[in-house]
Each structure stands twice: as C-alpha cells, then as structure tokens.
Motif scaffolding. Structure first.
Motif, mmCIF file in Angstrom:
data_model
loop_
_atom_site.group_PDB
_atom_site.id
_atom_site.type_symbol
_atom_site.label_atom_id
_atom_site.label_comp_id
_atom_site.label_asym_id
_atom_site.label_seq_id
_atom_site.Cartn_x
_atom_site.Cartn_y
_atom_site.Cartn_z
ATOM 1 N N SER A 59 0.688 -1.296 0.041
ATOM 2 C CA SER A 59 0.054 0.067 0.060
ATOM 3 C C SER A 59 0.978 1.117 0.083
ATOM 4 O O SER A 59 1.774 1.419 0.757
ATOM 5 C CB SER A 59 -0.932 0.000 1.300
ATOM 6 N N ASN A 60 0.322 2.122 -0.717
ATOM 7 C CA ASN A 60 1.042 3.609 -0.700
ATOM 8 C C ASN A 60 0.429 4.605 0.203
ATOM 9 O O ASN A 60 0.533 5.854 -0.011
ATOM 10 C CB ASN A 60 1.309 3.933 -2.215
ATOM 11 N N ARG A 61 -0.550 4.118 0.926
ATOM 12 C CA ARG A 61 -1.139 4.951 1.702
ATOM 13 C C ARG A 61 -0.779 4.953 3.160
ATOM 14 O O ARG A 61 -0.409 3.828 3.808
ATOM 15 C CB ARG A 61 -2.589 4.756 1.789
ATOM 16 N N LEU A 62 -0.208 6.144 3.612
ATOM 17 C CA LEU A 62 0.053 6.299 4.883
ATOM 18 C C LEU A 62 -0.928 6.894 6.127
ATOM 19 O O LEU A 62 -1.220 8.112 5.617
ATOM 20 C CB LEU A 62 1.544 6.899 5.147
ATOM 21 N N LEU A 63 -1.601 6.255 7.114
ATOM 22 C CA LEU A 63 -2.469 6.602 7.883
ATOM 23 C C LEU A 63 -1.656 6.928 9.146
ATOM 24 O O LEU A 63 -0.915 6.373 9.726
ATOM 25 C CB LEU A 63 -3.447 5.562 8.242
ATOM 26 N N ILE A 64 -2.124 8.514 9.564
ATOM 27 C CA ILE A 64 -1.441 8.976 10.601
ATOM 28 C C ILE A 64 -2.745 9.507 11.576
ATOM 29 O O ILE A 64 -3.363 10.271 11.316
ATOM 30 C CB ILE A 64 -0.513 10.272 10.345
ATOM 31 N N PRO A 65 -2.665 8.713 12.647
ATOM 32 C CA PRO A 65 -3.854 9.261 13.573
ATOM 33 C C PRO A 65 -3.960 10.533 14.076
ATOM 34 O O PRO A 65 -2.799 11.048 14.592
ATOM 35 C CB PRO A 65 -3.839 8.358 14.794
ATOM 36 N N ARG A 66 -4.984 11.227 13.737
ATOM 37 C CA ARG A 66 -4.914 12.714 14.394
ATOM 38 C C ARG A 66 -4.752 13.079 15.674
ATOM 39 O O ARG A 66 -4.154 13.959 15.979
ATOM 40 C CB ARG A 66 -6.166 13.393 13.709
ATOM 41 N N ASN A 67 -5.115 12.183 16.544
ATOM 42 C CA ASN A 67 -5.136 12.229 17.963
ATOM 43 C C ASN A 67 -3.766 12.255 18.422
ATOM 44 O O ASN A 67 -3.558 12.560 19.759
ATOM 45 C CB ASN A 67 -6.127 11.352 18.668
ATOM 46 N N GLN A 68 -2.818 11.667 17.778
ATOM 47 C CA GLN A 68 -1.485 11.690 18.182
ATOM 48 C C GLN A 68 -0.583 12.960 17.679
ATOM 49 O O GLN A 68 0.647 12.912 17.853
ATOM 50 C CB GLN A 68 -0.691 10.404 17.528
ATOM 51 N N ILE A 69 -1.349 13.600 16.747
ATOM 52 C CA ILE A 69 -0.503 14.958 16.379
ATOM 53 C C ILE A 69 -0.816 16.163 17.130
ATOM 54 O O ILE A 69 -1.845 16.632 17.130
ATOM 55 C CB ILE A 69 -1.007 15.104 14.714
ATOM 56 N N SER A 70 0.127 16.914 17.686
ATOM 57 C CA SER A 70 0.178 18.113 18.490
ATOM 58 C C SER A 70 0.686 19.136 17.856
ATOM 59 O O SER A 70 0.544 20.406 18.372
ATOM 60 C CB SER A 70 0.732 17.705 20.030
ATOM 61 N N ASN A 71 1.639 18.654 17.129
ATOM 62 C CA ASN A 71 2.516 19.847 16.357
ATOM 63 C C ASN A 71 1.694 20.507 15.187
ATOM 64 O O ASN A 71 1.013 19.746 14.461
ATOM 65 C CB ASN A 71 3.953 19.571 16.003
ATOM 66 N N ASN A 72 2.087 21.633 14.555
ATOM 67 C CA ASN A 72 1.587 22.139 13.348
ATOM 68 C C ASN A 72 2.243 21.642 12.232
ATOM 69 O O ASN A 72 1.930 21.677 11.215
ATOM 70 C CB ASN A 72 1.641 23.602 13.388
ATOM 71 N N PHE A 73 3.739 21.282 12.490
ATOM 72 C CA PHE A 73 4.376 20.589 11.503
ATOM 73 C C PHE A 73 5.109 19.148 11.890
ATOM 74 O O PHE A 73 5.187 19.219 13.048
ATOM 75 C CB PHE A 73 5.585 21.539 11.309
ATOM 76 N N LEU A 74 4.969 18.593 10.965
ATOM 77 C CA LEU A 74 5.541 17.345 11.081
ATOM 78 C C LEU A 74 6.747 17.103 9.866
ATOM 79 O O LEU A 74 6.818 17.645 8.979
ATOM 80 C CB LEU A 74 4.824 16.097 10.874
ATOM 81 N N ALA A 75 7.879 16.333 10.381
ATOM 82 C CA ALA A 75 8.943 15.938 9.396
ATOM 83 C C ALA A 75 8.628 14.296 9.166
ATOM 84 O O ALA A 75 8.542 13.474 10.031
ATOM 85 C CB ALA A 75 10.274 16.006 9.858
ATOM 86 N N LEU A 76 8.576 13.905 7.809
ATOM 87 C CA LEU A 76 8.552 12.572 7.432
ATOM 88 C C LEU A 76 9.699 12.219 6.625
ATOM 89 O O LEU A 76 10.292 13.011 5.716
ATOM 90 C CB LEU A 76 7.395 12.501 6.471
ATOM 91 N N SER A 77 10.481 11.031 7.169
ATOM 92 C CA SER A 77 11.438 10.489 6.658
ATOM 93 C C SER A 77 11.055 8.820 6.315
ATOM 94 O O SER A 77 10.205 8.327 6.745
ATOM 95 C CB SER A 77 12.840 10.563 7.135
ATOM 96 N N PHE A 78 11.935 7.973 5.869
ATOM 97 C CA PHE A 78 11.760 6.718 5.550
ATOM 98 C C PHE A 78 13.226 6.115 5.953
ATOM 99 O O PHE A 78 14.332 6.660 5.724
ATOM 100 C CB PHE A 78 11.422 6.631 4.167
#
Length: 510
Positions: A466-485
C-alpha cells in the motif's frame, strides 16, 4: 608549585578514561536484540502441544514485553535440529512447535509469515536463526519424522556425544543448507539470516568426531585436519552469504560466534583470557577471516561472562573484539540468563548487566547488544529491567544501517497527494516497495538534516503493498511534522516537512 604542574594537569585530563569520549545518552541508532530460543521450548512455544491460540498469545507477550522496553530486533530460532518452524521442502515440521515432528501445525495462517509480520508491526527486525549442523538434540531417534535427514541421508551424519551432526566436510551438506537458506529468503520477508556458535561441536573429552573418510576424500594436499575443518566452515559462511545476496541483497547475514577467538597463550593475537575452548581451535570457526573477506553484515560474539571474571573478563573480550573488527557491524551477545542464576556471584549485582551495556555504548566500534534469552528478563528481574530502561533504553533507537559497501542507491518515495478524514491524516506516496518504515517527527517549519530520536512520534511499518500512510490525528500535537523513511538497507532518507494547518485547508501536492 612546579612550573610544569599546569601542563601535567592538562595531560592527565586528556588521558583520563572517557573524559573527552562522545557518549550519547539516547543514541539514535543502536541494535537492541533478543534471542528467542525454540529448541526444547526454551523460550517459545512453551509446549509443542499447546493450542495455536496459546502459542500466538505467548509469542506476542514476548514481542510486547521487548517492544515496551524499546528493543528493535528479535532473533528467532526457526531451525533447531534438522527441523523447521515453517513449511519446508527440506525439513519436517518441528516437534517443538507441533508436538509431533513432521505434523503440520493447526494454525489458520502461515506460522513464520505471521511471526515476521507481528515483529515488523512493532518496529522490530526479524532475524531467522538457523542452527546449521545440529541434526538431533538427543538419542531419542524414534521421535524423528521419516522425512528427517537422519532417516533419509544417514551418510551425512556424525554421531558425537549424545547428538548427531551434519558432517561439515561434505559438499552435499553445504549445498543442502544453501537450499534451506534460499527457501527462507525467497519465501519470507526476513531481515536477516542468523547463525549461532554451533559449527563443529564443542569438544567432549575422549570423544572423536569421526570425519576421517571425508577428510581423506576432500582435503587438499598437505592440508592438516584442523585447517581442513576450518576451511569447511569458511566455505559454508561464504556460500551462505553469496546465496542470500543473490536472492535479496538487502537481507543481512549475521553470526554469533563463541566469545573467545583464541587465548593469547596459544597465539599472541588472541585475547588475554584462559577460556577452556575457543572458536578457532575447538569449533573451527574463524570470524576474523569472515569479516576480512566481507562475508558478513554483522558479528555478535557471545560474551557471556561477567565484567571482571579472571579467566574470561567481559571487559577484556569486548575490548579485544573492538580492536579486531572490520567490514561488519559489531554487536555484543550478553548472558542475561545468568542474572541471579550463576555460581559467579558478580551476576547477583543489579548493575552487572547494565554495566555491560554501558561498556558497549562507550566503545565506538560496537553498535548494540543482544540478550540471551527472551525469558531471562521476563520474570523475577523487574529491578534489572527497570534499571536498564531508565538509564539506557528510555528512548527507542533505530537499527544500524548496513555496512555502506553493501548499499544500493534507492529512490526516496515522493509525497504526491494528501487526504484527510476526522480520524486520520492520509498521505499518498508514489512508491514504497524499497522502504521498510516511515518515520514521523515533531518539527518546526524549517527542515533539519536529521532529527533526534526524542522527536520521533511514529515508526510505521510499510508492507510494500500500500502507498497510503495513515497518521492518527489524536497523536498529532504539532503544526508541522517531518517525514522520512528507512529503506531496506537501514538507511534513513532526507526528511520532508508536512504543514498540518495547510493540509486542513486543502489537499496539497508535492
């Protein structure tokens, strides 16, 4: 005061142990592994006659315990004694799994595939641990399946002590084992193939390992018995490495040899120890050569002695390996099973095992530790576990990357479309087939070259489908995220900033 005193003071400072050594309290990468032994049901399953549901539950208890303690790898014994914990063309089902050798398990899924996936979903590498040469564990031969090699290829067997071993001197034995490795690597999503310290068996007084016919048939002119035996193990290691890399170059190959290569009483290059047996002279294993030839991705010597044991000091042996290591990642195998369970009273000290972890972390050439074995820290050791967690494993760590000489250049996935719903932020990626994990960090609006481990929010397993990445909103507190692999070679890609507020307004393309 002498005019030379200030100079002497500075000199003492520079030569003080560890004064100017870089020491990371929370290293971002560090191998933290645990061996899960299946032979005679040491760690898992608790009993081969247990129901599949109980076996699954017990396995998940081990994973959950070590995930909670921030370990990142399990080394699971999938071939214990000429048998298999998976459906194999070359070995019968293990009685340690099914209660009766050769009888398939009553699971509703592929056993090994399930075990691997459960480890990956917890952010752990899965290393398939194989015992190459042990054919039978005892002389209870009536429990063996008719398809066991002891029955189908008796000419491959050497009886020694109370066990039977595959004869390492036979080319057909090495080819057979190469086929076993190819089967696992081809069929399963393992991160590594792992050998333990059992090559030629540990010496038994007055016993003879009868491989004279093979020696007469295959030894080179003027080659003595010891050198011939070592050459057989060298051939196994080389052939195994080449077979793995020919199928999946990203699958690692690691070996955990006996901790003492040689004592310096027999070779000045050896360690200052008095071990009764050594890897080189008794097991005919030469890890220094394997590293020199580049036949390994990692080496994990079993240094199961206490820090200051006179005959084989943990400190002395770790120091020796740190100075005799090249082309591989180096980990230390630790004897957690000895904690409060050994005649050496040093193991009664709550700090013995933690001191060994500290020594490894202070030694630049060492990149982590592996505990033997899984059950050792899961009961009656709560104080030791808490001590280690608080002082050394409070934060998670990423697995070390491969030696760079083995790494191919892989394409980094591109964030192309984003979706959203009330529960999740959904990222669409163009291609994740060469990526193992997605990493999400807390970030500011500017991208950093690298983020510390304490900023890590999620480590999400990418199954490649799958090329879909699900990120639970209730775990996000910052306005910015950094994504790496993390790619299949363990290398982290450059991070990309995700603006959460912007995504809330409209879909964004990159």
């Amino acid at each position: 005061m002498s005019k030379y005193t200030p100079f002497l003071f500075i000199l003492v400072l520079f030569n003080s142990c560890g004064i100017f050594k870089t020491y990371e309290k929370h290293p971002k990468t560090e191998f933290r592994g645990v061996w899960i032994a299946t032979v005679v049901n040491i760690d898992w399953p608790k009993n081969g006659n247990d129901t599949s549901e109980k076996q699954k539950t017990d396995y998940l208890k081990i994973l959950d315990f070590y995930q909670k303690e921030n370990y990142n790898a399990v080394i699971v014994q999938v071939r214990a004694a000429g048998d298999a914990f998976y459906d194999s063309d070359y070995a019968p089902w293990s009685r340690f799994l099914t209660g009766e050798e050769g009888t398939p398990p009553q699971w509703n899924t592929d056993v090994l595939e399930w075990m691997i996936l459960e480890a990956h979903q917890r952010g752990m590498e899965f290393h398939a641990w194989l015992n190459p040469y042990r054919a039978t564990f005892d002389e209870n031969f009536e429990v063996l399946a008719e398809s066991h090699d002891y029955c189908t290829h008796p000419e491959w067997m050497v009886h020694y002590g109370k066990k039977n071993y595959y004869n390492p001197g036979l080319p057909e034995v090495r080819n057979h084992f190469s086929n076993i490795i190819a089967e696992i690597v081809s069929k399963y999503d393992v991160d590594a193939i792992h050998f333990d310290d059992y090559f030629y068996p540990y010496k038994i007084k007055d016993e003879v390992f009868n491989d004279s016919i093979a020696f007469e048939s295959y030894a080179k002119p003027n080659q003595n018995l010891d050198d011939w035996r070592r050459s057989n193990i060298d051939s196994l290691v080389k052939q195994s490495y080449e077979k793995i890399k020919s199928i999946k170059p990203w699958v690692q190959f690691g070996i955990s040899p006996f901790g003492v290569w040689k004592n310096n009483s027999t070779d000045p290059k050896g360690s200052n120890t008095k071990a009764g047996q050594t890897a080189y002279e008794n097991l005919y294993a030469d890890p220094l050569l394997w590293m020199e030839k580049g036949w390994l991705d990692y080496l994990a010597p079993q240094v199961y002695w206490s820090m200051d044991l006179p005959v084989a000091s943990h400190k002395t042996i770790v120091d020796w390996w740190s100075k005799n290591n090249f082309n591989t990642n180096l980990y230390v195998g630790n004897g957690a099973y000895k904690v409060r369970n050994n005649s050496d009273k040093a193991w009664d000290d709550i700090k013995e095992l933690p001191m060994q972890l500290e020594l490894a972390r202070e030694t630049p050439q060492i990149s982590g530790n592996i505990m033997f074995s899984a059950k050792s820290l899961m009961s009656d050791k709560d104080d030791v576990v808490k001590y280690i967690h608080k002082k050394y494993y409070k934060q998670p760590a990423l697995n070390p990357a491969f030696p760079l000489s083995n790494k191919a250049t892989l394409k980094t996935p591109q964030l192309s479309i984003t979706e959203q719903n009330e529960k999740d932020l959904i990222l669409q990626l163009d291609d994740t087939k060469n990526m193992r994990y997605a990493l999400l960090y807390k970030s500011g609006h500017k991208t950093k070259d690298e983020y510390p481990i304490k900023k890590l929010i999620f480590k999400i397993f990418l199954d490649g489908n799958s090329n879909r990445l699900l990120i639970p909103r209730n775990q996000i507190s910052n306005n910015f995220l950094a994504l790496s692999f993390i790619d299949v070679y363990g290398v982290e890609t450059e991070p990309t900033i995700i603006n959460i507020k912007q995504l809330a307004k409209n879909d964004t393309k990159r």
